[in-house]
Scaffold this motif. Sequence first.
Motif, PDB file in Angstrom:
ATOM      1  N   GLY A 174    -117.293 -52.222 -86.703  1.00 47.12           N
ATOM      2  CA  GLY A 174    -117.739 -50.930 -87.215  1.00 47.12           C
ATOM      3  C   GLY A 174    -117.523 -49.821 -86.201  1.00 47.12           C
ATOM      4  O   GLY A 174    -117.097 -48.722 -86.553  1.00 47.12           O
ATOM      5  N   LEU A 175    -117.801 -50.108 -84.939  1.00 42.06           N
ATOM      6  CA  LEU A 175    -117.565 -49.112 -83.887  1.00 42.06           C
ATOM      7  C   LEU A 175    -116.068 -48.838 -83.698  1.00 42.06           C
ATOM      8  O   LEU A 175    -115.654 -47.697 -83.467  1.00 42.06           O
ATOM      9  N   VAL A 176    -115.254 -49.892 -83.802  1.00 45.81           N
ATOM     10  CA  VAL A 176    -113.801 -49.706 -83.679  1.00 45.81           C
ATOM     11  C   VAL A 176    -113.295 -48.819 -84.817  1.00 45.81           C
ATOM     12  O   VAL A 176    -112.493 -47.895 -84.601  1.00 45.81           O
ATOM     13  N   TRP A 177    -113.754 -49.100 -86.039  1.00 47.15           N
ATOM     14  CA  TRP A 177    -113.347 -48.264 -87.179  1.00 47.15           C
ATOM     15  C   TRP A 177    -113.793 -46.824 -86.977  1.00 47.15           C
ATOM     16  O   TRP A 177    -112.998 -45.895 -87.168  1.00 47.15           O
ATOM     17  N   PHE A 178    -115.042 -46.620 -86.575  1.00 44.72           N
ATOM     18  CA  PHE A 178    -115.574 -45.265 -86.408  1.00 44.72           C
ATOM     19  C   PHE A 178    -114.769 -44.490 -85.367  1.00 44.72           C
ATOM     20  O   PHE A 178    -114.392 -43.331 -85.588  1.00 44.72           O
ATOM     21  N   GLY A 179    -114.488 -45.124 -84.227  1.00 52.75           N
ATOM     22  CA  GLY A 179    -113.757 -44.444 -83.177  1.00 52.75           C
ATOM     23  C   GLY A 179    -112.343 -44.066 -83.592  1.00 52.75           C
ATOM     24  O   GLY A 179    -111.896 -42.935 -83.364  1.00 52.75           O
ATOM     25  N   LEU A 194     -99.009 -46.402 -87.509  1.00 51.56           N
ATOM     26  CA  LEU A 194     -99.316 -47.709 -88.090  1.00 51.56           C
ATOM     27  C   LEU A 194    -100.446 -48.386 -87.321  1.00 51.56           C
ATOM     28  O   LEU A 194    -101.301 -49.057 -87.916  1.00 51.56           O
ATOM     29  N   TYR A 195    -100.422 -48.233 -85.988  1.00 50.20           N
ATOM     30  CA  TYR A 195    -101.519 -48.783 -85.196  1.00 50.20           C
ATOM     31  C   TYR A 195    -102.830 -48.103 -85.546  1.00 50.20           C
ATOM     32  O   TYR A 195    -103.843 -48.760 -85.824  1.00 50.20           O
ATOM     33  N   LEU A 196    -102.836 -46.768 -85.539  1.00 44.24           N
ATOM     34  CA  LEU A 196    -104.070 -46.013 -85.754  1.00 44.24           C
ATOM     35  C   LEU A 196    -104.692 -46.335 -87.102  1.00 44.24           C
ATOM     36  O   LEU A 196    -105.878 -46.703 -87.189  1.00 44.24           O
ATOM     37  N   TYR A 197    -103.901 -46.230 -88.166  1.00 43.68           N
ATOM     38  CA  TYR A 197    -104.464 -46.444 -89.499  1.00 43.68           C
ATOM     39  C   TYR A 197    -104.577 -47.927 -89.839  1.00 43.68           C
ATOM     40  O   TYR A 197    -105.463 -48.321 -90.597  1.00 43.68           O
ATOM     41  N   GLY A 198    -103.690 -48.747 -89.262  1.00 46.18           N
ATOM     42  CA  GLY A 198    -103.827 -50.184 -89.471  1.00 46.18           C
ATOM     43  C   GLY A 198    -105.098 -50.730 -88.848  1.00 46.18           C
ATOM     44  O   GLY A 198    -105.811 -51.538 -89.454  1.00 46.18           O
ATOM     45  N   VAL A 199    -105.406 -50.273 -87.631  1.00 49.58           N
ATOM     46  CA  VAL A 199    -106.648 -50.700 -86.979  1.00 49.58           C
ATOM     47  C   VAL A 199    -107.857 -50.156 -87.730  1.00 49.58           C
ATOM     48  O   VAL A 199    -108.861 -50.860 -87.907  1.00 49.58           O
ATOM     49  N   ALA A 200    -107.774 -48.905 -88.187  1.00 44.83           N
ATOM     50  CA  ALA A 200    -108.895 -48.329 -88.945  1.00 44.83           C
ATOM     51  C   ALA A 200    -109.160 -49.138 -90.208  1.00 44.83           C
ATOM     52  O   ALA A 200    -110.315 -49.489 -90.510  1.00 44.83           O
ATOM     53  N   LEU A 201    -108.099 -49.471 -90.953  1.00 43.12           N
ATOM     54  CA  LEU A 201    -108.268 -50.251 -92.178  1.00 43.12           C
ATOM     55  C   LEU A 201    -108.734 -51.668 -91.861  1.00 43.12           C
ATOM     56  O   LEU A 201    -109.688 -52.171 -92.476  1.00 43.12           O
ATOM     57  N   GLY A 202    -108.081 -52.323 -90.898  1.00 48.41           N
ATOM     58  CA  GLY A 202    -108.446 -53.696 -90.578  1.00 48.41           C
ATOM     59  C   GLY A 202    -109.872 -53.830 -90.069  1.00 48.41           C
ATOM     60  O   GLY A 202    -110.601 -54.756 -90.448  1.00 48.41           O
ATOM     61  N   SER A 203    -110.292 -52.913 -89.196  1.00 46.81           N
ATOM     62  CA  SER A 203    -111.653 -52.994 -88.651  1.00 46.81           C
ATOM     63  C   SER A 203    -112.697 -52.673 -89.721  1.00 46.81           C
ATOM     64  O   SER A 203    -113.787 -53.264 -89.726  1.00 46.81           O
ATOM     65  N   LEU A 204    -112.376 -51.760 -90.651  1.00 44.81           N
ATOM     66  CA  LEU A 204    -113.308 -51.481 -91.751  1.00 44.81           C
ATOM     67  C   LEU A 204    -113.489 -52.717 -92.619  1.00 44.81           C
ATOM     68  O   LEU A 204    -114.624 -53.085 -92.975  1.00 44.81           O
ATOM     69  N   LEU A 205    -112.393 -53.373 -92.957  1.00 40.38           N
ATOM     70  CA  LEU A 205    -112.481 -54.583 -93.776  1.00 40.38           C
ATOM     71  C   LEU A 205    -113.209 -55.702 -93.033  1.00 40.38           C
ATOM     72  O   LEU A 205    -114.001 -56.441 -93.637  1.00 40.38           O
ATOM     73  N   ALA A 206    -112.958 -55.829 -91.724  1.00 39.13           N
ATOM     74  CA  ALA A 206    -113.648 -56.862 -90.943  1.00 39.13           C
ATOM     75  C   ALA A 206    -115.147 -56.593 -90.890  1.00 39.13           C
ATOM     76  O   ALA A 206    -115.963 -57.525 -91.002  1.00 39.13           O
TER      77      ALA A 206
END
Length: 340
Positions: A230-235, A174-186
């Motif tokens: 964007g960098l957070v999502w990419f990583g 949930l952390y991994l994909y939640g952060v990926a989704l949230g950072s992409l939207l941000a």
Amino acid sequence: MQAARRIYLYVMSGVTLGVIAVGLATLLDTFITGTGILEHPYVGPGSRQQVSQSIAMLGVGLPVWAVHWWIVQRGLGADRADGDAERESPIRAAYLTIVLLVTLLVWVNAASGLVLSLVVDRMPSLELYAYGDPVTSASWAVVGLIFWLYHGFVRRDDLGAGHISGAAAWIPRLYLYGVALGSLLAALSSLGPVVTYAIGSGPPGDPYVGDDRYFLWQAVQSGIALVAWGLVWFGHWRYAEAIVRSDAWRGVSERESRTRVAAFVATIIVTAGMSLVFLALAVDELVSPFIVERPDGAPIRPIAAAFLIAIPWLAAWWAHVRGLGREPLAADPLRALHQE
């Protein structure tokens, strides 16, 4: 009884970790101000008091955290009969997930604030809108990053020690994909002010219309957020992709994960909805002059801005649709059904 013991140990570890973080950040803030590395905009006479307070917090928090965390980590030893049970505990997984999320938000936002303060320092015209504190931002960025990295390594060691299943596996997902989704939207949401400033189109009805400095401030702020998130999502997304391609147990588990499918579906739904919103705004700007009388006719720049903002949302939607379609069907029939 074992669950109550774990809850106590992890709650105490979390509380004292927060005390240590505040103490370290305050001490680092005082050090940076004293050495003149960065200029503190709110320097006051209480620096000695801050030092004494931070030392007191560290003096109390550090030993208490060290004792409780040592007891927690000792339970993972190879010679411990309940080592695997500790490593696979949902309580441990929830604790590490919460700490990783909170520290990530702290250091990314603090680092963004530091960069923003440094940019404003070189652009005097934006000082009217500046409210950041570079010293405090730098202190919290360092402390948050250190804590985030440490707990990330702890989680990596847990996964490297052997197979983990159940809640101990999906809670960190949930952390991994939640952060990926949230950072992409941000990141995508930050594109709006950058695009509107680049083409010279301000938001309709904005009280600061005509104030170029305000629009520039919005664009700079949003540009920094765009790069940071964007960098957070990419990583995070690259990390998830590396796990999926792995032949180890983690790769198999990830490919069969319904949490991963849910992340794809949620991203597809949100990006599709935002694409339609901006396309509708563009059509509204295009059609409204023919329905409502406007002295200047159809505004070309707002139409172009809405279309340009919609393009990255459409690109993200298409990429995730294609990505989900290329996901290997899992052996689990229910997961395969969800994917289809």
